[in-house]
Scaffold this motif. Structure first.
Motif, mmCIF file in Angstrom:
data_model
loop_
_atom_site.group_PDB
_atom_site.id
_atom_site.type_symbol
_atom_site.label_atom_id
_atom_site.label_comp_id
_atom_site.label_asym_id
_atom_site.label_seq_id
_atom_site.Cartn_x
_atom_site.Cartn_y
_atom_site.Cartn_z
ATOM 1 N N LEU A 124 0.869 -1.177 0.000
ATOM 2 C CA LEU A 124 0.000 0.000 0.000
ATOM 3 C C LEU A 124 0.903 1.223 0.000
ATOM 4 O O LEU A 124 1.713 1.412 0.909
ATOM 5 N N GLN A 155 -0.267 -7.679 3.908
ATOM 6 C CA GLN A 155 -0.180 -6.344 3.359
ATOM 7 C C GLN A 155 1.012 -5.609 3.967
ATOM 8 O O GLN A 155 1.307 -5.764 5.158
ATOM 9 N N ASP A 178 -5.378 0.463 -7.539
ATOM 10 C CA ASP A 178 -4.139 -0.308 -7.459
ATOM 11 C C ASP A 178 -3.459 -0.444 -8.815
ATOM 12 O O ASP A 178 -2.241 -0.554 -8.893
ATOM 13 N N PHE A 215 -4.596 3.440 0.874
ATOM 14 C CA PHE A 215 -5.273 2.190 0.521
ATOM 15 C C PHE A 215 -5.235 2.050 -0.998
ATOM 16 O O PHE A 215 -5.578 2.980 -1.731
ATOM 17 N N ARG A 216 -4.840 0.884 -1.486
ATOM 18 C CA ARG A 216 -4.870 0.600 -2.925
ATOM 19 C C ARG A 216 -5.904 -0.500 -3.164
ATOM 20 O O ARG A 216 -5.785 -1.602 -2.633
#
Length: 901
Positions: free
Chosen positions: A62, A105, A129, A199-200
């Motif tokens: 991320l 993550q 993303d 956040f992706r």
């Protein structure tokens, strides 16, 4: 319980050991033995290292693309120590890693300068993303004390999360979600929060783009209530994704025909509905008289629709506000999307700039209705240009039969739109955007029509002659804007905008049908109106400049304070040629200054508040107006909640349109003699979620309008009093009342989702100069409206949507002057069906849609109108008029195919 382990240039004791253990979990890949894979990077881009790790493990990073752009690392490490070595290589760049081993993550963010005390507010972003683009209006939610909490990103895709309300927690599980993307969850260690939280989200192939319906940015559930109903990519019954038509799934929007003058939201006139593109007003919302949106859906990233109490940061005319955002081009690689429908071709091209810190996007569409006549393209042209529309069989005016008065000729019809965007983002997250838009229509039709020769007294002396007539309808909108968005610390965000929008429209019709009394004092009141054919034309230009700045600041308690100003400069030119009066023309210029302030937050547990005030100063007439906005939601995160709201909105620019003529929109402005329009709006709502998968909503509203505009070609059909028309060819002092009750029930049936909506509403208009001062129903008033929408998945990537709509008949405008006419038109109902196939292959993806408008081909009466016929009966041929039903578009299939690579 899994925790976030922080590694960086300032670590707690034992941090390196934890990082080593995590590196062992991360690498090597399952098919490799530890120590057997050694990798070396020499001045390698950080993005390349990230892609290598993601390709050989189940972990995902991320990060913000601009944060790593231009940064290179050099190191050599075995696979089981790769993560530790990457961490060390990132230290000189001021970056560190934060790992959530449970969800695989890795958060890559800026390292704090010093181990300071816990901040009051955590800032972050939600990004695509694949392309790195920001995702505006995304939702960040979490559970606290058994209740759902949430914040929403702004139009820059940024959010502010107040940490003080979470002071009693060591960690919290955050979920980021956005329409058309897979949700992503991240467990955040509140004892050691990162400097930023990107956040992706990965696109979800099962869903297309959707509209965010938002009454407030505080309640995440409000943003998802209607998403399944209004996906423009799925709702394309005429071959093109149509956002405005998709909004008719909402009970707040009146049902309309295939061709429409615009949206009527909760009783408002169509001119009270505002469309913004990147903060710029677009003054014609449709191509080809409402058949298609004026925007290419491939260029749109998100939409905000406000139909109740609109936030104070918007000017908010009496109707709703629809705010489009042009999406950002890909920052990671070049991409192309090519599309074809039964009406147009389109293409979208995008790619990175400045090494990935920026991007470019160009998206265009052009029709080919004239070139290929398939899937009833000819009927679309005929419907739009009013050429041989389907009508009820006209009765014979007299014994002896009748003859044709109209002989259609050739038609041309084309539309186009072009979107462009340049984007730059600094390492600190500041954004600069240059947006552009071009759109327009070019339509014409020629025909031969029989006229009576002027200069002969009495109908028996009318001599018929055949003459060539022409109809032209052209419009264009050019818009450009420069946006600057930047963070001021962790709590504040500044938006700056400089924009220009230019609109022009030209309409001329040699055989325009007028209906009025001739002369006004020679016929008794009960006599039917006299119809005749003559020329009508207008020419309009509107140039609008806008400069705006807004500051949003997050508070420790979780609320947001906003304030700012907007400067406008308007110039309007309007000319009209009509058989009802001498040629009319005017040129007006004015400045407008708006100041606004707003608060959004939680007053106490169970009470969310949105309160704002916007002031307006309009120089032409020196009007000073205030627009208060207040919206309260009680128990918003419980199974049952209530909402109350009040707002006052003002309108300084007004759109005129001709009844059923499908002319281009024309704009005029308020003056000292013609005050601005306004509306007082009171709303209330009840929301129930008692059972899983079942949601019920009931909303009621009451609106009082003042100073609505109406063109005289529509007003004269309602017995205008002698001498009541002012010098301008419109009435400006109409008042109106609208009230309604809107119900919605949504429930799941296995893999099916079924939604029902019902609206009971009433809209009355009053003017002392019309209908003897007695209020009468608005032309778009439909007392009852019902829709049922069923959607599901046939198999894999193939989904389907079926909608049936019903509405009671609209008022019959001919009934005001002809006692023989019915007061209302027949009821309207139709069924629309669409199928969508979406599939991703290696290196490219494909989407195909097939749809049918008016599946069972019902003849729905659109309006009643006098139609010219030639009376062949003795003593001589005469030109007369008979009233007929004009029908909406019948069975209309369509298709669309697009490929992205």
């Amino acid at each position: 319980m899994s925790r976030l382990i922080v590694s960086g240039h300032r670590r707690r004791a034992g941090g390196r050991l934890a990082a080593l253990l995590l590196a062992g979990l991360l690498l090597p890949a399952p098919h490799q033995a530890a120590g057997q894979d050694r990798r070396a990077y020499d001045e390698a881009p950080v993005r390349q290292v990230i892609e290598d790790i993601e390709a050989t493990s189940a972990y995902r990073f991320l990060y913000r693309d601009a944060l790593i752009t231009g940064k290179r690392v050099s190191f050599e490490a075995d696979a089981d120590a790769l993560l530790v070595s990457l961490e060390a290589a990132l230290r000189p760049h001021g970056l560190h890693l934060q790992v959530d081993e449970a969800r695989r993550q890795i958060l890559l963010a800026e390292a704090p300068e010093a181990p300071a005390a816990r901040p009051a507010v955590l800032s972050g972003e939600v990004l695509d993303d694949e392309s790195g683009a920001r995702l505006p209006f995304a939702s960040i939610t979490w559970l606290q004390d058994g209740r759902l909490r949430g914040v929403t990103t702004n139009e820059a895709g940024a959010f502010h999360l107040a940490l003080d309300p979470l002071s009693g927690l060591d960690e919290v599980l955050l979920t980021a979600s956005y329409v058309g993307y897979q949700p992503r969850r991240l467990r955040l260690d509140l004892r050691h929060p990162p400097a930023g939280l990107p956040f992706r989200l990965r696109p979800d192939e099962r869903f297309g783009q959707e509209i965010v319906v938002s009454g407030t940015l505080l309640e995440a559930d409000l943003d998802t209530t209607w998403r399944h109903l209004i996906r423009p990519g799925l709702f394309s019954p005429l071959g093109e994704g149509n956002v405005l038509r998709a909004l008719q799934a909402l009970p707040s929007v009146s049902l309309s025909t295939a061709l429409t003058q615009g949206l009527n939201v909760r009783g408002s006139r169509a001119d009270g509905f505002q469309v913004l593109l990147d903060g710029i007003p677009i003054y014609n919302q449709n191509h080809f008289f409402g058949l298609f949106d004026a925007f290419n859906e491939d260029a749109l990233q998100a939409v905000g629709f406000y139909y109740g109490v609109t936030p104070a940061r918007f000017e908010a005319p009496p109707g709703g506000t629809l705010s489009f955002v042009t999406r950002t081009g890909s920052q990671t690689g070049a991409r192309q999307t090519l599309g074809l429908s039964n009406t147009s071709v389109k293409g979208t091209f995008e790619g990175p700039l400045w090494g990935g810190r920026g991007s470019w996007l160009v998206s265009g569409r052009h029709s080919y209705l004239n070139a290929i006549d398939w899937f009833n393209n000819a009927s679309l042209i005929a419907q739009g240009l009013d050429v041989a529309r389907r009508t009820s069989a006209p009765p014979l005016p007299a014994p002896g039969g009748n003859g044709r008065a109209l002989f259609p000729g050739t038609s041309t019809a084309r539309f186009y739109d072009l979107h462009g965007k340049l984007y730059y983002e600094s390492a600190a997250g500041n954004r600069l955007m240059l947006n552009g838009y071009l759109g327009g229509d070019d339509t014409s039709h020629d025909e031969a029509r029989r006229f009576f020769q002027r200069g002969h007294a009495g109908p028996d002396a009318d001599r018929l002659e055949l003459a060539l007539v022409d109809t032209r309808n052209d419009w264009g909108n050019e818009a450009a804007s420069l946006h600057d968005q930047r963070a001021l610390g962790a709590r504040a965000f500044v938006h700056s905008l400089l924009a220009l929008s230019r609109y022009y429209a030209r309409f001329s019709k040699d055989d325009f049908v007028y209906t009025r009394r001739l002369p006004p004092d020679s016929l008794p009141p009960e006599a039917p109106p006299r119809s005749f054919v003559d020329r009508f034309a207008n020419d309009n230009e509107l140039v609008a400049w806008k400069a705006e700045q807004r500051l949003d600041a997050a508070t420790r308690a979780g609320g947001t304070l906003s304030g700012g100003y907007a400067l406008h400069r308007f110039g309007i030119t309007y000319e009209e040629t009509s058989a009802l009066r001498a040629t009319y023309g005017q040129t007006r210029r004015s400045s407008q200054v708006d100041l606004f302030a707003q608060y959004e937050g939680t007053l106490a547990d169970g009470i969310d508040l949105e309160a704002g005030l916007r002031s307006h100063y309009f120089s032409l007439g020196r009007f000073l107006r205030l627009s208060p906005r207040l919206h309260v939601r009680l128990w918003p995160r419980r199974a049952a909640s209530l909402s109350l709201g009040y707002s006052r909105n003002h309108q300084f620019l007004h759109r005129l349109y001709l009844e059923h003529a499908n002319s281009t929109d024309v704009w005029i402005m308020s003056t000292a003699e013609e005050p601005p329009g306004s509306v007082d709006n009171v709303t209330a709502g009840l929301y129930l979620r008692a059972l899983p998968g079942v949601f019920f909503q009931a909303e009621a509203y009451y609106k009082r309008y003042r100073n609505l505009r109406q063109h005289e070609t529509s007003a004269v059909r309602r017995s205008v009093r002698q001498g009541s028309l002012v010098l301008e060819p419109w009435l400006h002092d109409n008042t109106a009342r609208a009230r309604g009750l809107e119900l919605m029930l949504r429930h799941g049936l296995g893999r099916l989702l079924w939604t029902h909506t019902y609206t009971l509403s009433k809209m009355d208009v009053r003017n002392d100069a019309l209908n003897d001062g007695v209020a009468f129903p608005a032309d778009w008033d439909r007392r009852h409206q019902f829709a049922t929408h069923l959607q599901g998945v046939l198999f894999g990537p193939l989904s389907w949507h079926l909608t049936w709509r019903f509405a009671s008949g609209a008022p019959n405008t001919l009934a005001y002057t002809d006692p023989a006419e019915p007061a209302r038109l027949p009821a309207y109902h139709r069924m629309d069906l669409s199928l969508q196939y979406r599939r991703t292959f290696r290196g490219f993806s494909m989407e195909a849609t097939a749809a049918v408008f008016n599946l069972y081909d019902r003849d729905n009466t659109w309006y009643r109108s006098p139609v010219a016929v030639v009376d062949e009966a003795p003593p001589g041929r005469r030109l007369g008029f008979v009233n007929v039903d004009v029908y909406d578009l019948g069975f209309q299939p369509s298709f669309g195919v697009s490929v992205s690579f």
